[in-house]
Enzyme design. Structure first.
Site, PDB file in Angstrom:
ATOM      1  N   ASP A 120       0.618  -1.540  -0.130  1.00  0.00           N
ATOM      2  CA  ASP A 120       0.169   0.152   0.092  1.00  0.00           C
ATOM      3  C   ASP A 120       0.803   1.448  -0.281  1.00  0.00           C
ATOM      4  O   ASP A 120       0.334   2.790  -0.483  1.00  0.00           O
ATOM      5  CB  ASP A 120      -1.150   0.223   0.901  1.00  0.00           C
ATOM      6  CG  ASP A 120      -0.099   0.333   2.542  1.00  0.00           C
ATOM      7  OD1 ASP A 120       0.794  -0.003   2.691  1.00  0.00           O
ATOM      8  OD2 ASP A 120      -1.151  -0.195   3.854  1.00  0.00           O
ATOM      9  N   ASP A 247      20.184  -3.915  -0.850  1.00  0.00           N
ATOM     10  CA  ASP A 247      19.519  -2.763  -0.963  1.00  0.00           C
ATOM     11  C   ASP A 247      19.612  -1.711   0.801  1.00  0.00           C
ATOM     12  O   ASP A 247      19.170  -1.276   0.389  1.00  0.00           O
ATOM     13  CB  ASP A 247      18.467  -3.187  -1.678  1.00  0.00           C
ATOM     14  CG  ASP A 247      17.128  -4.154  -0.302  1.00  0.00           C
ATOM     15  OD1 ASP A 247      17.820  -4.663  -0.486  1.00  0.00           O
ATOM     16  OD2 ASP A 247      16.314  -3.826  -0.124  1.00  0.00           O
TER      17      ASP A 247
END
Length: 479
Positions: A120, A247
């Site tokens: 989301d 990352d």
């Protein structure tokens, strides 16, 4: 207001996606980091204004903002994901402080992006406030880190295992370039982009490397050195990052992406807190090895720039990453010597330090308080159980330096914190904020951990380890 100069946004479009943040229902300032804002040369009054809060929440972008979602790849728990990116964050823009240091302003929890992978794009209040507390504690401990400028409630709810209040973290970093950013382009065979990114990173983070005989090797050396020193600093305070994926590894040498992170209470080298680290890949004692491995992935991505032919490039890359262990060991031993009061280096110091840690593990000793208590042993303090064999060796080593015990103790108290963001205290503060809207426990905890070395009146509970029923066994990333 902020004056932006967005150098990363001038790179080719394949480095990011331009987009506006998702709108939020009712932005409300939870906390503004006023001292940090002033340090950056920003106006706290403007940041706390309606216009400033709207920017910090992503509700309204000011003139000059970049508003881009960055793309990168990453090795996650050892497995390569060819495309990740800012799935719930945007780089609003860049600004410079009064000393000319360039910073990113990054909004975490600002909404869905092309890299959200079904998520989301929002953040719950708890993880936002966790990053605020822990990153500010790290800064107070002198550990390079991204910093929190503000935490803003969105007036919306986010659905995780339960329905939680939403928030946005306004994060400041020297950049958001990651090892995974280089991996993204290297995996695609996009050598032009790897070179452009390296040139940009050199200009921003390692300008002296531009004049080196081998600029890209000098850049790699710089990242390796910064990373090795950073991990040594983590180890010296018992910090566990939790998810050291490529990352989540900044080339700027800053701690970034505080998710399932924690400071140890009881010392054990295999300590893991992340609820998703089932194999202990990112356990406390594994952090140097994983950082070394991550540096090898960076070297692999940069290899085509490191030599005129493949053999020369591989040899240069190997030499760069081989330097990691020595840099780390030197930095780690220097910090651990200081923690036990040593002012000089001797060949047997590593064994002395290892002996202490082994005794601590056997006794399940509190990592932070053990080093504070050592200073008391320089007077007439009783020897803690389990250290009876070690303390005489330590005292003999200190005596060889010929220093005054009281001065040694005072010096030790300047490098061994009394207050850290202990897991149970963090969880207590987050629960009060999320459930009751009460930020007083958060403020009290911040007050302790941002002045970690000197005893504070009425702050004894912030130095105490958890009681058995207060122990936190696992932490979560919040996504």
């Amino acid at each position: 207001m902020l004056i932006f100069d967005n150098s990363y946004a001038r790179l080719p479009d394949r480095f990011y996606t331009r987009m506006e943040p998702g709108r939020v229902a009712a932005p409300k300032l939870l906390r503004l980091n006023v001292p940090f804002a002033r340090q950056l040369g920003l106006d706290p009054e403007w940041l706390a204004s309606v216009e400033g809060v709207a920017m910090l929440a992503g509700a309204a972008m000011p003139e000059g903002a970049a508003s881009i979602a960055l793309v990168y790849a990453g090795h996650q728990f050892g497995h390569f994901s060819p495309q990740l990116g800012d799935g719930r964050a945007l780089l609003v823009g860049e600004f410079t402080d009064p000393d000319g240091q360039r910073y990113d302003l990054h909004l975490k929890g600002s909404g869905r992006t092309p890299y959200s992978r079904g998520g989301d794009g929002r953040a719950a209040m708890g993880p936002v406030l966790r990053e605020y507390v822990v990153s500010e504690a790290m800064a107070a401990l002198g550990i390079p880190t991204t910093r929190t400028l503000a935490a803003v409630a969105t007036g919306e709810r986010v659905v995780r295992e339960q329905i939680l209040p939403g928030a946005v973290l306004a994060r400041v970093a020297k950049s958001h370039i990651r090892v995974g950013t280089f991996e993204y382009f290297a995996a695609r065979g996009d050598g032009e982009a790897v070179k452009a990114l390296a040139d940009y990173a050199i200009q921003r983070h390692d300008p002296a490397a531009a004049n080196a005989a081998q600029p890209y090797r000098a850049f790699l050396d710089g990242v390796v050195a910064r990373t090795a020193d950073l991990i040594a600093r983590w180890m010296a305070v018992g910090f566990i990052h939790g998810v050291m994926n490529t990352d989540n590894m900044s080339i700027a040498g800053e701690t970034i992406d505080y998710g399932p992170c924690a400071f140890m209470d009881e010392y054990h080298p295999a300590t893991v807190f992340s609820s998703i680290d089932h194999q202990g890949r990112y356990a406390y004692a594994n952090q140097p090895r994983i950082a070394h491995w991550n540096m090898a992935r960076l070297a692999q991505a940069l290899a085509p720039l490191l030599g005129d032919d493949e053999d020369a490039a591989v040899a240069s890359a190997q030499a760069a990453i081989d330097a990691f262990s020595g840099i780390f060991e030197d930095a780690y031993l220097a910090r651990m010597r200081a923690k036990i009061g040593l002012a000089t280096a001797q060949p047997d110091d590593a064994s002395l330090i290892d002996g202490l840690l082994a005794a601590m593990a056997n006794q399940k000793a509190d990592f932070t308080l053990t080093f504070r208590h050592l200073a008391a042993l320089l007077g007439d303090g009783p020897i803690p159980e389990g250290l009876e064999a070690w303390v005489p060796e330590w005292r003999k080593r200190l005596a060889a330096e010929g220093q005054v015990p009281s001065e040694i103790a005072a010096r030790m108290d300047t490098v061994n914190p009394l207050y850290i963001p202990r897991n149970h205290l963090v969880e207590e503060a987050l629960a009060a904020a999320e459930i009751n809207g009460d930020l007083e426990p958060l403020d009290a905890l911040l007050g302790a951990v941002t002045a970690p070395y000197a005893p504070q009146a009425h702050a004894a509970r912030y130095a105490a380890p958890p009681l058995p029923h207060e122990i936190v066994e696992a932490t979560f990333c919040g996504t």
